[in-house]
Design an enzyme around this catalytic site. Structure first.
Site, short mmCIF file in Angstrom:
data_model
loop_
_atom_site.label_atom_id
_atom_site.label_comp_id
_atom_site.label_asym_id
_atom_site.label_seq_id
_atom_site.Cartn_x
_atom_site.Cartn_y
_atom_site.Cartn_z
N ASP A 85 22.15 20.54 -33.47
CA ASP A 85 21.97 21.20 -32.19
C ASP A 85 20.49 21.47 -32.01
OD1 ASP A 85 23.27 22.88 -29.86
OD2 ASP A 85 21.78 24.21 -30.79
N GLU A 169 23.16 15.78 -29.40
CA GLU A 169 23.42 15.92 -27.97
C GLU A 169 22.70 14.81 -27.20
OE1 GLU A 169 23.21 20.58 -27.17
OE2 GLU A 169 21.68 19.85 -28.57
N ASP A 265 24.21 28.59 -32.63
CA ASP A 265 23.69 27.24 -32.84
C ASP A 265 24.53 26.47 -33.87
OD1 ASP A 265 21.70 27.74 -31.03
OD2 ASP A 265 20.21 28.29 -32.53
#
Length: 282
Positions: A85, A169, A265
């Site tokens: 992340d 991501e 996170d």
């Protein structure tokens, strides 16, 4: 050439040729109109050289090679998978709880760069002092760029060496850093806060890091999976409940359905890993 110029020659043209000894020690490049120029090669060239780019950054000149038929050096399998992340407070948080701090290279050099740019604005155009000050400003920008690239290489190398599958991501950085000032008819809100966030995102260098990570993973035979980042930090990894209220603070996560608590996170990285593995299975 200008301040930052790049010129490319294909391998089959007579304008540029790459010559080296078998051990890769003595390296020379032939430039049309210049002749043979000795090059300080930092490593041996693998594969077949297809193009040669000559690039100038300030007072430094670089020769960049594009090679084909480069042999793959697959690393041994580790059996480990990880989701990451990206963030501003921490540069990277892994699904196993590991956090990489954000070095903030641009922020650390901001005062020196601002002072140099202020001096540049006061110098008379065309003067030698302005030229020297412009070189100093370019050198500071180059230092920050190299620091950011060095951090990206080291972090990506750690991930590639210790994990077979890496999920991250699929960030649209250009959209994330878009200005919030709006228009005269519809002015934006929290413009100063959004401007500061944009600077922090660009200073972190997510785009540079993801490009380096993809390149190293391909060379090492690792698998990279990009997943949709929507609601990854709002979904409970225990019960799957997704709600805005689950994210109580920037770093705190408490599920309103089952009471699961953890670092936001880490929760996001865990959900990213699960989504990445689901895409691979599909």
């Amino acid at each position: 050439m200008g301040w930052f110029d790049t010129v490319e020659w294909p391998k089959d043209r007579d304008g540029c040729r790459w010559n080296s000894t078998p051990d890769g020690g003595q390296v020379r490049v032939y430039l049309q109109g210049v002749g043979h120029v000795r090059v300080h090669a930092h490593r041996k060239v693998d594969g077949v050289v297809k193009t040669i780019s000559v690039k100038r950054e300030g007072r430094r000149w670089f020769v960049v090679l594009s090679c084909d038929e480069v042999p793959a050096l697959n690393l041994a399998e580790t059996g480990a998978v990880v989701g990451i992340d990206m963030g501003v407070a921490s540069f990277l948080t892994a699904s196993d709880g590991t956090q990489i701090p954000n070095p903030r290279h641009g922020h650390r050099n901001a005062e020196r760069l601002a002072a140099a740019q202020h001096d540049l604005a006061r110098k008379r155009r065309g003067s030698n002092r302005r030229r020297k000050t412009r070189e100093r400003v370019a050198a500071l920008h180059g230092k920050v760029r190299r620091q950011r690239l060095d951090h990206a290489h080291k972090t990506a190398l750690w991930l590639v060496r210790h994990h077979d599958v890496i999920a991250h991501e699929a960030l649209q950085i250009s959209n994330m850093t878009r200005s919030a000032s709006g228009t005269l008819e519809a002015p934006g809100t929290n413009v100063a806060q959004k401007s500061g966030l944009n600077r922090s995102i660009l200073d972190a260098g997510w785009g540079v890091f993801l490009n380096v990570l993809a390149s190293k993973a391909e060379s090492a035979g690792r698998v990279i999976v990009a997943v949709n980042p929507a609601n990854t930090s709002r979904t409970c990894p225990s019960c799957g409940h997704c709600a805005k209220d689950n994210r109580v603070t920037q770093a705190g996560f408490v599920c309103v359905a089952c009471g699961f608590a953890g670092h936001a996170d880490v929760v996001g990285a865990t959900n990213i890993l699960r989504a990445g593995l689901a895409l691979l299975r599909a």
